[in-house]
Design an enzyme around this catalytic site. Structure first.
Site, mmCIF file in Angstrom:
data_model
loop_
_atom_site.group_PDB
_atom_site.id
_atom_site.type_symbol
_atom_site.label_atom_id
_atom_site.label_comp_id
_atom_site.label_asym_id
_atom_site.label_seq_id
_atom_site.Cartn_x
_atom_site.Cartn_y
_atom_site.Cartn_z
ATOM 1 N N GLY A 12 12.500 -7.903 -49.373
ATOM 2 C CA GLY A 12 12.882 -9.190 -48.704
ATOM 3 C C GLY A 12 13.876 -10.014 -49.425
ATOM 4 N N ASN A 14 16.982 -9.983 -49.098
ATOM 5 C CA ASN A 14 18.161 -10.450 -48.245
ATOM 6 C C ASN A 14 17.417 -11.532 -47.108
ATOM 7 O OD1 ASN A 14 20.990 -8.905 -47.942
ATOM 8 N ND2 ASN A 14 19.274 -7.314 -48.376
ATOM 9 N N MET A 82 13.581 -0.396 -42.730
ATOM 10 C CA MET A 82 13.797 1.042 -42.720
ATOM 11 C C MET A 82 13.242 2.032 -41.661
ATOM 12 S SD MET A 82 14.918 0.766 -45.634
ATOM 13 C CE MET A 82 15.236 2.480 -46.525
ATOM 14 N N ASN A 99 22.871 -5.556 -38.805
ATOM 15 C CA ASN A 99 22.318 -5.032 -40.026
ATOM 16 C C ASN A 99 23.204 -5.198 -41.153
ATOM 17 O OD1 ASN A 99 20.359 -3.158 -41.387
ATOM 18 N ND2 ASN A 99 21.974 -1.696 -41.283
ATOM 19 N N HIS A 101 24.149 -3.030 -44.792
ATOM 20 C CA HIS A 101 24.097 -1.847 -45.266
ATOM 21 C C HIS A 101 24.982 -1.926 -46.817
ATOM 22 C CE1 HIS A 101 23.764 2.653 -45.751
ATOM 23 N NE2 HIS A 101 25.067 2.427 -46.173
ATOM 24 N N ASP A 142 23.746 3.415 -38.543
ATOM 25 C CA ASP A 142 24.860 2.523 -39.236
ATOM 26 C C ASP A 142 26.221 2.825 -38.665
ATOM 27 O OD1 ASP A 142 23.169 3.690 -42.364
ATOM 28 O OD2 ASP A 142 22.913 1.918 -41.149
ATOM 29 N N GLU A 171 25.584 -8.607 -50.763
ATOM 30 C CA GLU A 171 24.647 -8.533 -49.518
ATOM 31 C C GLU A 171 24.222 -10.042 -49.291
ATOM 32 O OE1 GLU A 171 21.676 -5.444 -49.075
ATOM 33 O OE2 GLU A 171 22.921 -4.395 -50.843
#
Ligand code: GRF
Length: 197
Positions: A12, A14, A82, A99, A101, A142, A171
């Site tokens: 977590g 992000n 995930m 999302n 990536h 993705d 990110e």
């Protein structure tokens, strides 16, 4: 005010970056209404609890849809999530799922490219540059439209761990920037109200 549901599976960081930016007034017009984890042991749930944000563990798509609706979700953010979302979720939130990536999509992404595997593949590919991508989520893995990308240098002697740590810092910056970009381009809410009001 845009209601964001953040979906997580792991540490977590992000999510924490978003919480911190909102609390610092650097990401206005949004509130994280809930954190939904795909696993009970996601440390991201601890981060949510510490920030006073509702946390839930949800594994089944039907329940996921009802929990998303129960908090009037406007935007779904996948932050280290995930699981692949079922088409029913994609349909219900078309162009409303974002999302992050850890590579420069379309390189080193798709089935099997997650976590350290991404960075190991970049090193094995002798790349000089990697990066992170914020993108919309569609039915593929993705494959959704790219919202924002940022390059990160690959340093000589990098391992998957050292590269992962460098990319992760980027990110944390571009996820919030990507959300701001999406909000600016989102069609107005019903009744012509701007999202950020
Ligand atoms: C990050 O590298 C993210 O790009 C990927 O999952 C990793 C863990 O993220 N999707 P977090 O620390 O759980 O936010």
């Amino acid at each position: 005010m845009v209601n964001i549901s953040v979906l997580v599976s792991g540490g977590g960081t992000n999510l924490q970056a978003l919480i911190d930016k909102i609390q610092a007034g650097e990401l206005e017009g949004v509130r994280i209404v809930q954190v939904i984890a795909s696993r009970e042991d996601a440390y991201a749930l601890e981060r949510a609890a510490k920030a006073g944000i509702k946390g839930k563990v949800v594994k089944e798509t039907g329940r996921l849809l009802s929990e998303l609706a129960s908090e009037n979700t406007d935007l779904i953010v996948l932050a280290g999530y995930m699981k692949v979302l079922e088409p029913a979720v994609i349909d219900a939130y078309r162009k409303r799922i974002v999302n992050i990536h850890p590579s420069l999509i379309p390189k080193y992404c798709g089935k099997g490219f997650y976590g350290k595997r991404v960075h190991q593949a970049v090193i094995d590919g002798k790349e000089k540059v990697s990066g992170a991508t914020v993108h919309f989520v569609d039915e593929g893995v993705d494959t959704g439209e790219i919202i924002l990308q940022r390059e990160v240098p690959v340093e000589p002697g990098d391992t998957a761990d050292t590269l992962a740590a460098r990319v992760l810092k980027t990110e944390h910056v571009i996820l919030a920037e990507g959300i701001k970009k999406v909000m600016a381009e989102l069609p107005e809410k019903e009744g012509g109200k701007k999202w950020a009001e």
